[in-house]
Design an enzyme around this catalytic site. Structure first.
Site, PDB file in Angstrom:
ATOM      1  CG  ASP A 105      -5.181  -1.667   3.557  1.00 52.87           C
ATOM      2  OD1 ASP A 105      -4.133  -1.130   3.920  1.00 52.87           O
ATOM      3  OD2 ASP A 105      -5.917  -1.218   2.652  1.00 52.87           O
ATOM      4  CG  ASP A 137      -1.976   0.912   1.224  1.00 56.53           C
ATOM      5  OD1 ASP A 137      -2.307   1.482   2.257  1.00 56.53           O
ATOM      6  OD2 ASP A 137      -2.544   1.083   0.124  1.00 56.53           O
ATOM      7  CG  ASP A 157      -2.655   2.120   6.875  1.00 57.07           C
ATOM      8  OD1 ASP A 157      -2.554   3.341   6.712  1.00 57.07           O
ATOM      9  OD2 ASP A 157      -3.597   1.459   6.423  1.00 57.07           O
TER      10      ASP A 157
END
Lengths: 72, 620
Positions: free
Chosen positions: B519, B322, B515
């Protein structure tokens, strides 16, 4: 219902055997033994009494490893 | 050593002395037998008792029974010293295993001894009392003095200090905290006295959760452990039956060939087989290795939630990362403002006010850019459109803050400003008012982290982001990534990971690093979900398989290295144990190895296996 118990067992092989014996006991859905942390986690069948089942589990385990202990 | 272990040690020492003495004494016949019985029974009486119990319970493949048969057999063959020695070595081996495992458990627990034992509870009179942290109720006030560990998660009521998070993250970088900051249990308070209002009970505080996680990680068994368990179940009966065959077949064959049967020879060799049939060394060293590996990793601030994840992590060939918060700081700073028809300050102020209620990092960046305090009373009628922006009424003015898509829906033409970054356009009462360029800083450690991943053998490193193409691709280029998928909506991220998973070769796995908080679906879908910067985030700890307690992306490569080392040690131990056993079986069958050697080799193999397993604790 799942519960975790402190156990005492000397060798890893015996711990594995205990896991199998416990899983086969009536009233036990699944059982897993964590040898390194000395813990046994038991998932009980619906409607079974914890104390009765654990007594049977201890009996079954004692057949394999007479020195083992399960705190319940 | 426990009392039980000390008793056995005493018996072993006593029996050893007796054995030496008895060997030196000249004797024969029944006297000799009786003399050798002394050390034999001294060291082996409990094994014999357990062996008998084993027969009664119909558990023939009990190692006690096997040892009993082997030693009794040796004694029947009048090999008294052998019988005693075998029993002696067996007990030494068992004791060593017991002590080694106990010591490793305690070592690893001591390393993990980050759990504080007391809390200073503030009473109604303002005085403090040291109590058991379990007894502190939520919303109590505790006092943490310099040098003490924060015992329970909470919020600072008064005081300022610097915290050392080394117990949780493995890094000593200090974190400054003050009134209103949330603090996490386990951190060491360095400089000032803090009064903290607890927000959780001790059992649910971060430090307890981490310890539970590490302890229970051993319960999720790896494939190696399952294999060894199955192997052990098959191995023992197989070797015992071979022993039987070895005792019977060659002599019978000799008889048929009209040669001397040499029963005692073959029975002796069969007994040697029985001695080798115990799989102990193999079975103990594998879980111990994983335990050490998980413990060592947690000291480095890397929580691996299961032995199975350790295995998968070692085979990761693709890492999807990410962008925001993982590779970049996640804080958007306004770097450039182009205003049309209004002052730059006013443009920023109105944009920030409109975004006041949004939790998006861009909104926070805008608010930070405005020096004066932002009054919420000036804002009303806020609507946030995901993927577009925010519409609000500020001081009675209709403010639209967002990307070109938002401007397009209102029929406003926007002018793209100079520079690479995330652009936020502002329209006031339907008139284009300007653009604000925000930049999310790439972490200083990000380039090194990607480099480390390459050196760790990760072949594909891909970035996933919801950010614009120009920004995403620029960052990817700077860091040396193999690709970037940009402008992804949350469900697109999942689809991207699915696609990459289907491209993976068999036996190679994909890790997703994010994080954690939003997610969760991607973290669960990936072979390994890694949550970063989890200090204090319960959601991240829940969702991921591997949790990095701080924000350092270099830890990803470190986690992979740790898992690889652990698996190497596991493979070494399996090879060592199986190899030595096979060798002993062959030598025993050929009559080259006697019982002494057999049991010595068995025990001997356990020592390096256990020591090797402890190596897994120490991670670079």
């Amino acid at each position: 219902m799942k519960k975790t118990y402190q156990i005492e067992v000397d060798c890893a092989n015996c711990a594995n055997k205990m896991e199998i014996a416990a899983s086969k006991t009536a009233g036990v859905k699944t059982a897993s033994v964590n040898f390194m942390a000395l813990k046994m986690t038991v998932e009980f069948e619906e409607g079974s009494d914890e104390r009765t089942v654990m007594k049977q589990v201890l009996k079954a385990c004692r057949k394999i490893e007479p020195d083992c202990e399960i705190e319940f | 050593m426990t009392r039980k272990q000390k008793k056995i040690l005493l018996r072993i020492l006593l029996a050893s002395v007796m054995l030496v003495i008895v060997r030196l004494l000249p004797s024969d016949g029944w006297l000799r037998f009786a003399l050798f019985m002394l050390p034999y029974l001294c060291v082996g009486y409990d094994i014999l008792i357990k062996a008998v119990k084993g027969i009664i319970h119909l558990q023939p493949f009990d190692e006690n029974f096997l040892m009993a048969v082997a030693t009794v057999g040796a004694i029947v063959l009048q090999e008294y010293p052998e019988g005693v020695a075998v029993m002696l070595f067996y007990q030494i081996g068992e004791l060593f295993q017991s002590v080694a495992v106990g010591k490793s458990r305690r070592n690893i627990s001591a390393l993990m001894n980050i759990r504080p034992d007391f809390a200073n509870l503030e009473g109604a009179d303002g005085g403090t009392e040291a109590v058991d942290p379990y007894e502190v109720a939520v919303e109590s006030v505790i006092v943490v003095r310099p040098g003490e560990k924060i015992p329970i998660d909470g919020v600072i009521l008064s005081g300022e200090s610097s915290l050392n998070t080394v117990t949780l993250t493995g890094e000593s970088t200090p974190r400054d905290v003050g009134v209103g900051d949330e603090v996490v249990s386990g951190c060491m308070n360095v400089s000032g006295v803090l009064r903290v209002r607890t927000t959780k009970p001790f059992g649910e505080s971060t430090v307890s959760k981490i310890l539970d996680l590490v302890e229970n990680a051993s319960a999720k068994k790896s494939r190696s452990e399952h294999f060894i368990a199955k192997f052990a179940r098959v191995y023992t009966p197989a070797v015992c039956l071979s022993a039987l065959a070895l005792a019977i077949l060659p002599p019978v064959a000799s008889l048929l060939l009209q040669r001397a049967p040499m029963w005692s020879d073959w029975i002796y060799r069969a007994l040697t087989f029985l001695v080798i049939s115990c799989p102990c060394a193999l079975v103990i060293s594998i879980p111990l290795t994983f335990f050490g590996g998980i413990g060592g990793a947690s000291r480095a601030g890397i929580l691996i939630k299961g032995s199975n994840y350790m295995e998968t992590l070692s085979r990761v060939s693709t890492v999807a990362l990410d962008k925001t918060g993982t590779l970049t700081e996640g804080s958007f700073d306004a770097v450039h403002v182009e205003a049309r028809g209004v002052s730059e300050e006013m443009l920023l102020e109105y944009a920030a006010l409109a975004e006041l209620y949004s939790t998006h990092p861009i909104a926070q960046g805008l608010c930070r850019a405005v020096k004066q305090p932002l009054e919420a009373a000036r804002v009303c009628d806020v609507t946030e459109m995901g993927g577009h922006g925010v519409n609000a009424l500020v001081d009675g003015v209709r403010v639209c803050v967002g990307n070109e898509k938002l401007m397009a829906t209102h029929g406003i033409t926007a002018e793209m400003p100079q520079g690479v970054g995330t652009v936020v356009y502002v329209a006031l009462d339907g008139v284009y008012a300007g653009a604000i360029l925000l930049a999310d800083r790439v972490k200083e450690s990000a380039a090194e982290a990607i480099d480390a991943l390459t050196r760790a053998g990760v072949r594909r490193k891909v970035m996933l982001t919801g950010d614009a193409h120009e920004v995403g691709e620029a960052v990817a280029r700077d860091l040396g990534l193999d690709g970037a998928a940009c402008e992804l909506l949350p469900q697109d991220k999942l689809a991207a990971v699915e696609r990459m998973l289907s491209e993976q070769k068999k036996g190679e796995y994909l890790a997703f690093v994010g994080d954690g908080i939003n997610d969760a679906p991607v973290l669960s879908r990936a072979d390994i979900g890694v949550a970063m910067g989890a200090l204090g985030s319960d959601a991240a700890i829940e969702a991921a398989d591997v949790v990095l307690m701080d924000d350092d992306p270099r830890k990803i490569a470190r986690a992979i290295r740790i898992s690889r080392k652990c698996m190497r040690i596991v493979r070494q131990n399996i090879a060592l144990a199986l190899g030595v056993k096979a060798l002993c079986l062959i030598l025993g069958a050929l009559g080259i190895a006697n019982m002494w050697l057999a049991i010595f080799a068995d025990v001997g193999v356990m020592v390096p296996a256990v020591l090797n397993a402890i190596r897994a604790l120490y991670v670079k």
